[in-house]
Design a protein around this motif. Structure first.
Motif, PDB file in Angstrom:
ATOM      1  N   ARG A  54     -68.594 -35.100 -40.820  1.00 47.99           N
ATOM      2  CA  ARG A  54     -67.326 -35.668 -41.260  1.00 47.99           C
ATOM      3  C   ARG A  54     -66.374 -35.922 -40.098  1.00 47.99           C
ATOM      4  O   ARG A  54     -66.223 -35.075 -39.225  1.00 47.99           O
ATOM      5  N   GLY A  55     -65.769 -37.087 -40.080  1.00 48.95           N
ATOM      6  CA  GLY A  55     -64.810 -37.399 -39.022  1.00 48.95           C
ATOM      7  C   GLY A  55     -64.128 -38.721 -39.317  1.00 48.95           C
ATOM      8  O   GLY A  55     -64.588 -39.487 -40.176  1.00 48.95           O
ATOM      9  N   SER A  56     -63.024 -38.977 -38.618  1.00 48.72           N
ATOM     10  CA  SER A  56     -62.322 -40.258 -38.786  1.00 48.72           C
ATOM     11  C   SER A  56     -62.836 -41.255 -37.761  1.00 48.72           C
ATOM     12  O   SER A  56     -63.142 -40.888 -36.628  1.00 48.72           O
ATOM     13  N   ARG A  58     -62.295 -45.530 -36.504  1.00 52.07           N
ATOM     14  CA  ARG A  58     -61.402 -46.703 -36.627  1.00 52.07           C
ATOM     15  C   ARG A  58     -62.052 -47.998 -36.162  1.00 52.07           C
ATOM     16  O   ARG A  58     -61.376 -48.956 -35.839  1.00 52.07           O
ATOM     17  N   GLN A 134     -52.377 -50.928 -38.824  1.00 50.97           N
ATOM     18  CA  GLN A 134     -53.396 -50.914 -37.772  1.00 50.97           C
ATOM     19  C   GLN A 134     -54.307 -52.138 -37.902  1.00 50.97           C
ATOM     20  O   GLN A 134     -54.619 -52.582 -39.015  1.00 50.97           O
ATOM     21  N   TYR A 177     -64.505 -38.939 -47.615  1.00 49.26           N
ATOM     22  CA  TYR A 177     -64.957 -38.595 -46.258  1.00 49.26           C
ATOM     23  C   TYR A 177     -66.388 -38.040 -46.290  1.00 49.26           C
ATOM     24  O   TYR A 177     -67.232 -38.426 -45.479  1.00 49.26           O
ATOM     25  N   VAL A 188     -61.349 -43.727 -42.455  1.00 47.30           N
ATOM     26  CA  VAL A 188     -60.160 -43.008 -41.972  1.00 47.30           C
ATOM     27  C   VAL A 188     -59.083 -43.063 -43.053  1.00 47.30           C
ATOM     28  O   VAL A 188     -58.833 -44.109 -43.649  1.00 47.30           O
ATOM     29  N   ILE A 189     -58.476 -41.896 -43.307  1.00 42.32           N
ATOM     30  CA  ILE A 189     -57.330 -41.837 -44.223  1.00 42.32           C
ATOM     31  C   ILE A 189     -56.111 -42.295 -43.417  1.00 42.32           C
ATOM     32  O   ILE A 189     -56.036 -42.036 -42.223  1.00 42.32           O
ATOM     33  N   ARG A 190     -55.180 -42.994 -44.086  1.00 43.70           N
ATOM     34  CA  ARG A 190     -54.053 -43.546 -43.329  1.00 43.70           C
ATOM     35  C   ARG A 190     -52.713 -43.293 -44.025  1.00 43.70           C
ATOM     36  O   ARG A 190     -52.555 -43.624 -45.196  1.00 43.70           O
ATOM     37  N   GLY A 191     -51.801 -42.719 -43.223  1.00 40.48           N
ATOM     38  CA  GLY A 191     -50.430 -42.544 -43.717  1.00 40.48           C
ATOM     39  C   GLY A 191     -49.491 -43.582 -43.126  1.00 40.48           C
ATOM     40  O   GLY A 191     -48.383 -43.777 -43.621  1.00 40.48           O
ATOM     41  N   LEU A 192     -49.941 -44.240 -42.063  1.00 36.22           N
ATOM     42  CA  LEU A 192     -49.130 -45.289 -41.409  1.00 36.22           C
ATOM     43  C   LEU A 192     -49.187 -46.553 -42.246  1.00 36.22           C
ATOM     44  O   LEU A 192     -49.914 -47.492 -41.929  1.00 36.22           O
ATOM     45  N   PHE A 212     -51.358 -42.689 -49.996  1.00 32.50           N
ATOM     46  CA  PHE A 212     -52.045 -42.948 -48.733  1.00 32.50           C
ATOM     47  C   PHE A 212     -52.987 -44.125 -48.927  1.00 32.50           C
ATOM     48  O   PHE A 212     -53.233 -44.565 -50.063  1.00 32.50           O
TER      49      PHE A 212
END
Ligand SMILES: Cc1cc2nc3c(=O)[nH]c(=O)nc-3n(C[C@H](O)[C@H](O)[C@H](O)COP(=O)(O)O)c2cc1C
Length: 221
Positions: A54-56, A58, A134, A177, A188-192, A212
């Motif tokens: 598991r990892g993010s 981009r 992004q 994930y 990838v989870i995104r809050g931006l 999110f």
């Protein structure tokens, strides 16, 4: 007789020629409802290996996700895993199940209906580029938008409702994930995100909140 047959042939050809552009236009329209194939629940790598992977990420390929992968992903995210009680793969406080999963894809914006396990068309536009700040979001095949429906939470202050909604989203996102880790997908989870702009774009009610977003796709080669 021959004259009648000739006349009939001319009329049919004329009607077909007229209807051709209409048929072509209809073909390019996104489906109002997409029935998902049954999720394949016997597949996947062992949980401990999924946790190890598991990892993010981009960097996404533009390749679309096959419908079967989408079905498996959504079931893993928040599908019904106990049909008798209609409970889900993710927990929710008082089983309020208040997170809706919107899917921004090239063909349009869809809403996942867990009970029917299908997708309902919300917008015929490609809004992927508006799901985050992004660059990669506009080309990745799938951007999930997690939306909390506060009307499904009958108790608690506004602050408590926000905290619970964020927690619910976290559980669903982690399911995504782990599914991605198992399936070799990038995520990838995104809050931006611009929540107000998304709220308008999705035509949400005042008691709904964008929580999110999460991008999913095959890793860029
Ligand atoms: C609540 C939350 C919001 C996040 N928002 C973003 C984001 O907007 N954009 C982004 O690229 N990564 C975002 N991330 C991903 C984190 O940067 C990432 O999880 C962290 O760097 C750890 O990396 P890992 O997930 O590979 O373990 C977010 C993660 C969390 C939990």
């Amino acid at each position: 007789m021959v004259k009648n047959a000739f006349f009939f042939f001319i009329m049919i050809s004329f009607a077909l020629t007229l209807s051709l552009p209409f048929v072509k236009e209809q073909e390019s329209q996104p489906a109002e409802e997409i029935k998902l194939p049954a999720p394949e629940i016997e597949t996947g790598i062992p949980l401990m290996q999924a946790l190890k992977k598991r990892g993010s990420s981009r960097e996404f390929s533009k390749e679309k996700l096959p419908l079967q992968v989408l079905s498996n992903l959504l079931w893993a995210a928040n599908g019904v895993n106990r049909p008798d009680s209609q409970k889900r793969t993710a927990p929710s406080a008082m089983n309020c199940q208040n997170i809706d999963i919107y899917l921004a894809m090239e063909d349009g914006l869809y809403l996942y209906a867990p009970l029917e396990h299908n997708l309902k068309l919300i917008l015929k536009e490609d809004i992927r580029g508006s799901t985050g700040n992004q660059d990669f979001v506009k080309d990745a095949p799938l951007n999930i938008i997690y939306v909390a429906d506060l009307s499904k939470m009958t108790r608690g202050t506004d602050e408590e409702k926000s905290i619970y909604s964020a927690a619910h989203t976290g559980f669903i996102s982690q399911n995504v994930y782990l599914f991605c880790a198992s399936e070799g997908l990038a995520t990838v989870i995104r809050g931006l995100i611009d929540r107000d702009a998304l709220h308008k774009l999705l035509k949400l009610r005042p008691d709904q909140r964008v929580v999110f977003a999460q991008t999913v796709g095959y890793p860029k080669k």
